[in-house]
Design a protein around this motif. Sequence first.
Motif, mmCIF file in Angstrom:
data_model
loop_
_atom_site.group_PDB
_atom_site.id
_atom_site.type_symbol
_atom_site.label_atom_id
_atom_site.label_comp_id
_atom_site.label_asym_id
_atom_site.label_seq_id
_atom_site.Cartn_x
_atom_site.Cartn_y
_atom_site.Cartn_z
ATOM 1 N N VAL B 587 -66.767 -21.422 -50.454
ATOM 2 C CA VAL B 587 -66.612 -20.056 -49.940
ATOM 3 C C VAL B 587 -65.236 -19.526 -50.328
ATOM 4 O O VAL B 587 -64.246 -19.853 -49.689
ATOM 5 N N THR B 617 -72.801 -14.426 -46.524
ATOM 6 C CA THR B 617 -72.697 -15.054 -45.202
ATOM 7 C C THR B 617 -72.650 -13.994 -44.104
ATOM 8 O O THR B 617 -72.524 -12.803 -44.377
ATOM 9 N N GLY B 618 -72.687 -14.475 -42.870
ATOM 10 C CA GLY B 618 -72.500 -13.592 -41.722
ATOM 11 C C GLY B 618 -71.050 -13.154 -41.585
ATOM 12 O O GLY B 618 -70.719 -12.384 -40.698
ATOM 13 N N GLY B 619 -70.173 -13.651 -42.434
ATOM 14 C CA GLY B 619 -68.744 -13.345 -42.312
ATOM 15 C C GLY B 619 -68.257 -12.408 -43.410
ATOM 16 O O GLY B 619 -67.072 -12.420 -43.736
ATOM 17 N N ASP B 623 -71.255 -17.378 -50.080
ATOM 18 C CA ASP B 623 -71.258 -18.833 -50.042
ATOM 19 C C ASP B 623 -72.066 -19.349 -51.229
ATOM 20 O O ASP B 623 -73.145 -18.823 -51.525
ATOM 21 N N PHE B 625 -73.808 -22.716 -52.665
ATOM 22 C CA PHE B 625 -74.241 -24.018 -52.143
ATOM 23 C C PHE B 625 -74.741 -24.932 -53.248
ATOM 24 O O PHE B 625 -75.266 -24.450 -54.268
ATOM 25 N N ARG B 655 -60.959 -17.950 -40.384
ATOM 26 C CA ARG B 655 -62.115 -17.758 -41.270
ATOM 27 C C ARG B 655 -62.010 -16.383 -41.906
ATOM 28 O O ARG B 655 -61.318 -16.215 -42.878
ATOM 29 N N THR B 656 -62.652 -15.387 -41.294
ATOM 30 C CA THR B 656 -62.639 -14.077 -41.944
ATOM 31 C C THR B 656 -62.063 -13.026 -41.005
ATOM 32 O O THR B 656 -62.095 -13.178 -39.799
ATOM 33 N N SER B 709 -66.341 -9.069 -30.668
ATOM 34 C CA SER B 709 -66.912 -10.405 -30.566
ATOM 35 C C SER B 709 -66.014 -11.419 -31.265
ATOM 36 O O SER B 709 -66.442 -12.511 -31.593
ATOM 37 N N LYS B 710 -64.766 -11.057 -31.486
ATOM 38 C CA LYS B 710 -63.885 -11.920 -32.277
ATOM 39 C C LYS B 710 -62.744 -12.518 -31.444
ATOM 40 O O LYS B 710 -62.374 -11.981 -30.413
ATOM 41 N N ASN B 728 -66.189 -13.892 -28.629
ATOM 42 C CA ASN B 728 -66.900 -15.005 -29.220
ATOM 43 C C ASN B 728 -68.343 -14.616 -29.501
ATOM 44 O O ASN B 728 -68.954 -13.911 -28.704
ATOM 45 N N GLY B 730 -71.769 -16.791 -31.327
ATOM 46 C CA GLY B 730 -72.283 -18.127 -31.083
ATOM 47 C C GLY B 730 -73.193 -18.199 -29.871
ATOM 48 O O GLY B 730 -73.732 -17.193 -29.421
ATOM 49 N N ALA B 731 -73.334 -19.403 -29.340
ATOM 50 C CA ALA B 731 -74.331 -19.643 -28.298
ATOM 51 C C ALA B 731 -73.947 -19.007 -26.969
ATOM 52 O O ALA B 731 -74.805 -18.629 -26.187
ATOM 53 N N ARG B 768 -62.379 -22.674 -28.342
ATOM 54 C CA ARG B 768 -62.229 -21.321 -28.893
ATOM 55 C C ARG B 768 -61.333 -20.502 -27.964
ATOM 56 O O ARG B 768 -61.208 -20.800 -26.781
HETATM 57 C C1 SRM Z 1 -72.311 -19.869 -43.695
HETATM 58 C C2 SRM Z 1 -72.502 -19.244 -42.307
HETATM 59 C C3 SRM Z 1 -73.942 -18.768 -42.113
HETATM 60 C C4 SRM Z 1 -74.376 -17.777 -43.134
HETATM 61 O O1 SRM Z 1 -75.011 -18.170 -44.094
HETATM 62 O O2 SRM Z 1 -74.099 -16.583 -42.911
HETATM 63 C C5 SRM Z 1 -72.206 -20.195 -41.183
HETATM 64 C C6 SRM Z 1 -72.460 -21.523 -41.272
HETATM 65 C C7 SRM Z 1 -72.087 -22.471 -40.359
HETATM 66 N N1 SRM Z 1 -71.652 -22.211 -39.112
HETATM 67 FE FE1 SRM Z 1 -71.415 -20.357 -38.314
HETATM 68 N N2 SRM Z 1 -71.659 -19.578 -40.116
HETATM 69 C C8 SRM Z 1 -71.385 -18.316 -40.462
HETATM 70 C C9 SRM Z 1 -71.034 -17.299 -39.623
HETATM 71 C C10 SRM Z 1 -70.982 -17.390 -38.232
HETATM 72 C C11 SRM Z 1 -70.804 -16.280 -37.341
HETATM 73 C C12 SRM Z 1 -70.702 -14.790 -37.743
HETATM 74 C C13 SRM Z 1 -69.276 -14.356 -37.962
HETATM 75 O O3 SRM Z 1 -68.377 -15.146 -38.260
HETATM 76 O O4 SRM Z 1 -69.049 -13.137 -37.817
HETATM 77 C C14 SRM Z 1 -70.798 -16.821 -36.064
HETATM 78 C C15 SRM Z 1 -70.669 -16.093 -34.713
HETATM 79 C C16 SRM Z 1 -69.254 -15.650 -34.469
HETATM 80 C C17 SRM Z 1 -68.366 -16.674 -33.794
HETATM 81 O O5 SRM Z 1 -68.088 -17.724 -34.367
HETATM 82 O O6 SRM Z 1 -67.908 -16.395 -32.674
HETATM 83 C C18 SRM Z 1 -70.962 -18.247 -36.224
HETATM 84 C C19 SRM Z 1 -70.988 -19.148 -35.183
HETATM 85 C C20 SRM Z 1 -70.973 -20.523 -35.342
HETATM 86 C C21 SRM Z 1 -70.791 -21.479 -34.285
HETATM 87 C C22 SRM Z 1 -70.649 -21.145 -32.804
HETATM 88 C C23 SRM Z 1 -69.212 -20.993 -32.476
HETATM 89 C C24 SRM Z 1 -68.991 -20.825 -31.003
HETATM 90 O O7 SRM Z 1 -67.808 -20.665 -30.630
HETATM 91 O O8 SRM Z 1 -69.950 -20.857 -30.210
HETATM 92 C C25 SRM Z 1 -70.780 -22.768 -34.874
HETATM 93 C C26 SRM Z 1 -70.593 -24.138 -34.200
HETATM 94 C C27 SRM Z 1 -69.144 -24.538 -34.075
HETATM 95 O O9 SRM Z 1 -68.245 -24.000 -34.755
HETATM 96 O O10 SRM Z 1 -68.880 -25.411 -33.250
HETATM 97 C C28 SRM Z 1 -70.964 -22.549 -36.268
HETATM 98 C C29 SRM Z 1 -70.997 -23.555 -37.243
HETATM 99 C C30 SRM Z 1 -71.385 -23.376 -38.515
HETATM 100 C C31 SRM Z 1 -71.503 -24.558 -39.440
HETATM 101 C C32 SRM Z 1 -70.135 -25.082 -39.695
HETATM 102 C C33 SRM Z 1 -72.433 -25.646 -38.894
HETATM 103 C C34 SRM Z 1 -72.170 -27.005 -39.461
HETATM 104 O O11 SRM Z 1 -71.432 -27.729 -38.787
HETATM 105 O O12 SRM Z 1 -72.695 -27.294 -40.514
HETATM 106 C C35 SRM Z 1 -72.186 -23.968 -40.670
HETATM 107 C C36 SRM Z 1 -71.570 -24.575 -41.863
HETATM 108 C C37 SRM Z 1 -71.290 -23.656 -42.995
HETATM 109 C C38 SRM Z 1 -71.167 -24.350 -44.299
HETATM 110 O O13 SRM Z 1 -71.485 -25.523 -44.427
HETATM 111 O O14 SRM Z 1 -70.711 -23.686 -45.221
HETATM 112 N N3 SRM Z 1 -71.072 -21.200 -36.516
HETATM 113 N N4 SRM Z 1 -71.099 -18.545 -37.560
HETATM 114 C C39 SRM Z 1 -71.542 -18.100 -41.967
HETATM 115 C C40 SRM Z 1 -70.202 -18.260 -42.651
HETATM 116 C C41 SRM Z 1 -69.273 -17.120 -42.394
HETATM 117 C C42 SRM Z 1 -68.099 -17.161 -43.340
HETATM 118 O O15 SRM Z 1 -68.115 -16.394 -44.296
HETATM 119 O O16 SRM Z 1 -67.157 -17.928 -43.092
#
Ligand code: SRM
Lengths: 124, 864
Positions: B587, B617-619, B623, B625, B655-656, B709-710, B728, B730-731, B768
């Motif tokens: 990424v 990605t959602g960010g 990405d 892969f 992150r972003t 939400s950040k 935040n 997530g869940a 967090r």
């Molecule tokens: C790639 C991506 C999904 C996608 O295809 O869109 C993604 C992928 C993953 N997320 Fe996410 N998240 C992605 C955006 C998000 C978002 C949206 C955002 O950032 O706006 C969220 C919700 C916002 C937030 O975090 O508050 C999000 C909330 C989570 C969470 C829950 C965090 C929490 O505090 O509850 C986890 C689990 C954790 O971190 O413990 C998680 C964990 C993960 C992990 C690391 C799971 C894992 O352990 O394998 C995934 C690995 C990514 C990888 O291997 O590259 N991801 N994840 C997004 C990458 C964004 C980026 O460009 O960096």
Amino acid sequence: MTATTDLTSPLLAAASCGTVELHTSQGWFAVCPADALQPGRGVAALLPDGRQAALFRDRAGRIYAIGNVDPFTGAAVLSHGLLGAADDRPYVASPLLKQRFDLADGRCLDDDGVAVASYPVRVS
Amino acid sequence: MAATTATADTPDTTIVLVGHGMVGQRFLEALADRGVTAWARVVVLCEESRPAYDRVHLTSYFSEGASPEELSMVEDGFMERHGIELHVGDPAVAVDRDSRTVTARSGLTVRYDTLVLATGSYPFVPPVPGKDAAGCFVYRTIDDLLAIEAYAQGVTSGAVVGGGLLGLEAAGALKGLGLDTHVVEFAPRLMPVQVDEGGGEALRSRVEGLGVSVHTGVGTQRVTVGEGGRVAGMELSDGSELPVGMVVFSAGVRPRDDLARACGLPVGERGGIVVDAQCRTPADPAVFAIGECALAADGRVYGLVAPGNEMAETAAKSIAGDAGSFTGADLSTKLKLLGVDVASFGDAHGATAGCLDVRYSDARSGIYRKLVVAADGTLLGGVLVGDVESYGVLRPLTGSVPPVAPEHLVLPAGAGAPVALGPAALPDEAVICSCNNVTKGTIRAAVTDHSCGNVPEVKKCTKAGTNCGSCLKVLGQLVDAELEASGVEVDKGLCPHFAQTRAELYEIVLALRISSYRELLDGHGREGARGGEGCETCKPAVASILASLAPTVGASVHVLEGEQAALQDTNDHFLANMQKNGSYSIVPRIPGGEITPEKLIVIGEVARDFGLYTKITGGQRIDLFGARVEQLPLIWARLVDAGFESGHAYGKALRTVKSCVGQTWCRYGVQDSVRMAIDLELRYRGLRSPHKLKSAVSGCARECAEAQSKDFGVIATASGWNLYVGGNGGATPRHADLLAQDLSDAELVRLVDRFLMFYIRTADRLERTSVWLERIPGGLDHVRDVVVHDSLGICDELEALMAAHVAGYRDEWADTINDPERLSRFVSFVNAPDTPDPTVRFVPERGQIKPEPVLLSLTETVTA
Ligand code: SRM
Ligand SMILES: Cc1cc2nc3c(=O)[nH]c(=O)nc-3n(C[C@H](O)[C@H](O)[C@H](O)COP(=O)(O)OP(=O)(O)OC[C@H]3O[C@@H](n4cnc5c(N)ncnc54)[C@H](O)[C@@H]3O)c2cc1C
Ligand code: SF4
Ligand code: FES
């Protein structure tokens, strides 16, 4: 270097020079220079029969070898895990779902029914 | 009472329970605890299609994704173990008191010696025209929820009639389903029963802040019915109209006393089966009524679980031949409605003659606290809105003179005299868990006499904390205190190797300028752990602390330098994210989500040339892969060459910083949100922290970047920027709190610097900002005091630490591809550096690749 051949134990106190060898059913197999192993981390080796082993060096310098395939996911990733110790026995935590495997005998510490292969090692 | 000589197979006493709700189940448990089930036949008629479940947490079905099964209140095997006959989906339809029989809908007739009615209540639906249209619902059972959920698929807005406790719960549920939500309350304020006027105001500002429209002081005139008999809108008494697609009635409940009426048992004027202090009907000693269907001896019908449970215990005691009575209960409630904390307890409205009240109100942050005290200082009750931290201690103190003056109890933490009013201040008789009537003494005894060693054991032993959960915090503190007092050390340490918390280790590293894990472990680890290996918990945690403080403590700024490399989690170690088949993802950083066509083309070319799966990605970035470990440096060489750098998707790091397009293009924008997002992303890139950090900048209050939400979110105003913290996704999503308003660019950056460094310094591992903000004593107010008002005098230091980070930043990937020693680890096999890992395989899907499903490779698995 002195070669200690102790087939009952998969591990061996090793120095930082010499060649790491691993014992398979076909005998001893040279893998890499001992200094290719960094304390606390692992490397993967491709064995003559196509299988993969994960080799690690712990903080005390001892070297271990177990199977590289994580039985919980089927991915060949154990060599990329982090080392830890429980009751003074070193283990590796799988990078995927974090199950721990004893480096000396390959047993999974989080699931009694599961183990990976373990290989005797020496440095010559 | 009953014959105790009967054997289990031919019991000559039959107890019939009608209604298997929360109170009914508690009654069965109380019977079993008293051994009654061993000598009596117990038959239960349950109207609903599932056995008793936790009605109090109904809303968690929407908000936390709980399944109907998770809400069940019946332990596996409970009925079988106690020989209880449960008839699900078969309600009682008639009682014949002369022949002592109950008849169920299926025709089943049972003769009883004792009949217990626990039929609960039904929701009251005001007789407005249109109330029976398709799209009108009530909110009481799991089946109601499922119906609401199904109907909501087809509409975009909904109204809740009733702004009381349940109405707000229902509004939360509609909001959770993504509907535009309205609440209509006839009284001039929300939750009129529980809170006073000031509390109602604070509650309203909070609820509206969440995007729910509140209409108070108006009634519902009619539900307008449109095509197909479906709800088309709602007319209010002030003549206004709400264009809603569904309506949920939540205008109070009425006791279900029809069965009792029909068999001639007396009921109250406004309903409720009349019972005495033993919960027995005075007209017929063989019949009991408990829970919401009963009119208790004090002349009240209770609509809460706690009094119902007490009635259940009382009735079970009478049946077992023990003494017990129920003469009234406390109506305290603590709720988290729509994410807003509300608590009221004791004489919340100050109805006691001669009482005084002490109030604190901060309309801006929606915080309101009022305590009612008697002339002699006795605490009589209170209302808390917005911040209910102190509820757990205040409620049990009701009826006594608190050890601290009431004005100190309403002030926010940090203002005025410090208040250290912990559970230690409570007397043994203080009721800690009001749902289950468990006192502090009972909880202490669970630890000392029944050797419970942790909260789950105490919950099991005393039932404390098993209903609404509002007492869990104080329960935890009490259990810890009691364990400590009895000499058991409560281990708050990071892991088996460090007795300190993450925050304590941070302070040690900073104060002693420690730059290596070994030094920290050998000098400050637990006795037996020194000189040892450590583990996968403490290594990355310490690595993160060292990275956050690297320039200041003299550690290497590169996470793969020397010893640090060995400490990193797998993803950090390879500067990429491991995927399920052992391949990695890549990424690149795209600050603010802004990218030139040239750079997009490079990403496309790299993805094509290496055959990588590509996804937005959602960010707001891209990405790639499916890279093998040995491909990572080759891919990055191309990316770095084109001006990309690491996006730290692998690290607990920034992150972003998402952005909306903002003022430059958008007709509504009032500031340049893209530029600010880029500035912030570049400033904090590479910053390692206890958990990942996310941010966003929106160009106006429409908030297209979802900044609230950040972890830190920025929203443009006409005169500057508003800074929100602790959000935040997530869940467990949490809306961020407003930290400061109308900031200039420089003020904004300074506050973010301080906020982030204060978080990094004091948070636990993997905590967090949202969780941290809720946990640290004083919460948001304290953080504001520290980072805005510099109450601890550490802001200079926090800013200096951030300045050192910013100055020391280097791109990890650029450094890595230029360092042969670091590159050497990017091989699949140490003994065959040119051979790719044959187990990493892909198959095509939708024009790209996906991992080939891996089979458990049994040849390498030995079964121990
Ligand atoms: C790639 C991506 C999904 C996608 O295809 O869109 C993604 C992928 C993953 N997320 Fe996410 N998240 C992605 C955006 C998000 C978002 C949206 C955002 O950032 O706006 C969220 C919700 C916002 C937030 O975090 O508050 C999000 C909330 C989570 C969470 C829950 C965090 C929490 O505090 O509850 C986890 C689990 C954790 O971190 O413990 C998680 C964990 C993960 C992990 C690391 C799971 C894992 O352990 O394998 C995934 C690995 C990514 C990888 O291997 O590259 N991801 N994840 C997004 C990458 C964004 C980026 O460009 O960096
Ligand atoms: C959304 C929601 C949130 C709530 N939040 C809280 C809270 O935070 N705190 C709090 O203290 N309380 C809360 N309550 C109230 C609490 O749920 C009730 O006080 C409690 O459930 C009462 O228990 P009960 O057994 O008397 O009645 P119920 O749980 O209603 O059970 C009665 C059962 O009897 C059945 N029944 C009725 N007639 C017959 C018949 N003829 N034959 C067979 N079965 C029959 C009904 O179908 C029902 O299943 C909440 C309620 C709701 C709906
Ligand atoms: S948040 Fe405001 S400025 Fe940004 S895109 Fe949305 S409407 Fe436009
Ligand atoms: S007060 Fe509700 S579970 Fe304890």
